[in-house]
Design an enzyme around this catalytic site. Sequence first.
Site, PDB file in Angstrom:
ATOM      1  N   GLU A 142       5.486 -35.386   7.953  1.00 47.09           N
ATOM      2  CA  GLU A 142       6.835 -35.080   8.414  1.00 47.09           C
ATOM      3  C   GLU A 142       7.636 -36.367   8.548  1.00 47.09           C
ATOM      4  OE1 GLU A 142       7.105 -31.152  10.559  1.00 47.09           O
ATOM      5  OE2 GLU A 142       6.373 -32.539  12.063  1.00 47.09           O
ATOM      6  N   GLY A 198      10.429 -26.287  11.688  1.00 43.40           N
ATOM      7  CA  GLY A 198      10.967 -26.289  13.046  1.00 43.40           C
ATOM      8  C   GLY A 198      12.090 -25.274  13.177  1.00 43.40           C
ATOM      9  N   GLY A 199      13.333 -25.743  13.016  1.00 38.50           N
ATOM     10  CA  GLY A 199      14.526 -24.917  13.248  1.00 38.50           C
ATOM     11  C   GLY A 199      14.466 -23.539  12.606  1.00 38.50           C
ATOM     12  N   ASN A 247       7.059 -24.270  14.167  1.00 40.15           N
ATOM     13  CA  ASN A 247       6.979 -25.049  15.408  1.00 40.15           C
ATOM     14  C   ASN A 247       8.253 -24.774  16.198  1.00 40.15           C
ATOM     15  OD1 ASN A 247       6.704 -26.942  17.428  1.00 40.15           O
ATOM     16  ND2 ASN A 247       7.322 -28.670  16.132  1.00 40.15           N
ATOM     17  N   HIS A 286       2.926 -34.809  16.952  1.00 38.01           N
ATOM     18  CA  HIS A 286       4.267 -34.561  16.406  1.00 38.01           C
ATOM     19  C   HIS A 286       5.141 -35.779  16.705  1.00 38.01           C
ATOM     20  CE1 HIS A 286       8.246 -32.842  15.827  1.00 38.01           C
ATOM     21  NE2 HIS A 286       7.662 -31.897  15.104  1.00 38.01           N
ATOM     22  N   LYS A 301       9.039 -25.811  19.105  1.00 37.12           N
ATOM     23  CA  LYS A 301       9.410 -26.881  20.049  1.00 37.12           C
ATOM     24  C   LYS A 301       9.699 -26.265  21.416  1.00 37.12           C
ATOM     25  CE  LYS A 301      11.326 -29.228  16.084  1.00 37.12           C
ATOM     26  NZ  LYS A 301      11.891 -30.455  15.625  1.00 37.12           N
ATOM     27  N   SER A 346      13.173 -30.181   7.834  1.00 34.29           N
ATOM     28  CA  SER A 346      14.306 -29.380   7.337  1.00 34.29           C
ATOM     29  C   SER A 346      13.917 -28.408   6.217  1.00 34.29           C
ATOM     30  CB  SER A 346      15.457 -30.298   6.914  1.00 34.29           C
ATOM     31  OG  SER A 346      15.927 -31.023   8.042  1.00 34.29           O
ATOM     32  N   GLU A 395       7.996 -36.090  17.777  1.00 33.41           N
ATOM     33  CA  GLU A 395       8.720 -36.043  19.066  1.00 33.41           C
ATOM     34  C   GLU A 395       7.792 -36.449  20.218  1.00 33.41           C
ATOM     35  OE1 GLU A 395      10.247 -32.065  18.532  1.00 33.41           O
ATOM     36  OE2 GLU A 395      11.476 -32.832  16.884  1.00 33.41           O
ATOM     37  N   GLY A 432      14.849 -31.973  11.634  1.00 25.86           N
ATOM     38  CA  GLY A 432      16.005 -31.472  12.382  1.00 25.86           C
ATOM     39  C   GLY A 432      17.334 -32.065  11.934  1.00 25.86           C
TER      40      GLY A 432
HETATM   41  C1  PEP Z   1       9.299 -29.871  13.047  1.00 26.59           C
HETATM   42  O1  PEP Z   1       9.621 -29.482  14.157  1.00 26.59           O
HETATM   43  O2  PEP Z   1       8.146 -30.245  12.859  1.00 26.59           O
HETATM   44  C2  PEP Z   1      10.301 -29.852  11.973  1.00 26.59           C
HETATM   45  C3  PEP Z   1       9.951 -30.202  10.772  1.00 26.59           C
HETATM   46  O3  PEP Z   1      11.587 -29.447  12.308  1.00 26.59           O
HETATM   47  P1  PEP Z   1      12.771 -29.017  11.297  1.00 26.59           P
HETATM   48  O4  PEP Z   1      12.176 -28.010  10.332  1.00 26.59           O
HETATM   49  O5  PEP Z   1      13.814 -28.401  12.173  1.00 26.59           O
HETATM   50  O6  PEP Z   1      13.229 -30.242  10.590  1.00 26.59           O
END
Ligand code: PEP
Length: 247
Positions: free
Chosen positions: A162, A228-229, A9, A92, A11, A207, A94, A168
């Site tokens: 999640e 994500g990251g 993802n 999500h 973002k 993460s 966010e 993040g």
């Molecule tokens: C996400 O964006 O759904 C996510 C889990 O981000 P991260 O892996 O950066 O924690």
Amino acid sequence: MRKKYICGNWKMNKTPDEALVFAKEINEKNLDDVDILIAAPFVDLDILKKNLNKNIKVAAQNVSEYSDGAYTGEISTTMLKSMGINDVIIGHSERRDIYFEKDYIVNNKVKHATEEGFDVILCVGESLSTRENNEHFEFVKNQILEGLDDVEELEQVTIAYEPIWAIGTGNTCSAEDAEKMCEHIRDILRKTYGDIADKIRILYGGSVKPNNAAEILSKDDIDGVLVGGASLNANDFIKIINYKENL
Ligand code: PEP
């Protein structure tokens, strides 16, 4: 047997030029036999669709619950389909926290997208205070029951657990705690919908990095990860896809 599903993802990151660089980097590598998806910003979808190897799915990160009309700033399922996009992330944290998407809106989106033939990744997960109050199992149960209310095409749904406090932040939920919640989710799905529960994939997100992916993905009830990251860097994402090398 559910095939592992590795989803990125991005973002609100990467221009179309940067997306093209990523596509070239990932196309060159040998990737394990898992399902792979990248959820990218709307402006990157076309370039990814045209340039990524065909075995990598491209998804939107959001979609309107309406078919068309006066909804400034929104993107419809019809528009996505016209670009060859058939996958979308819905709910999500966010979107829920920053854009106030309530469970009923998430549910409307899941219903609309699945009726339109989309495969949907429905995100759920509790805040830190909910977990500290030991209310996380009940909270996630409600998010699932409300998010899937009246959804008929359950075979098109994947659930991503999640925990918000792990997104993040570098604070990963332990593989054991993630597995406990994913088991709980499968239990809810089985009690509510029957045998289809064994076909619905349940992902963990929060993460996930190259150094913890193998442990998380070795759990029986965790069918994949939403990253994500670490999905922004092609090398890191490839290491997560090829997690078996670290088992
Ligand atoms: C996400 O964006 O759904 C996510 C889990 O981000 P991260 O892996 O950066 O924690």
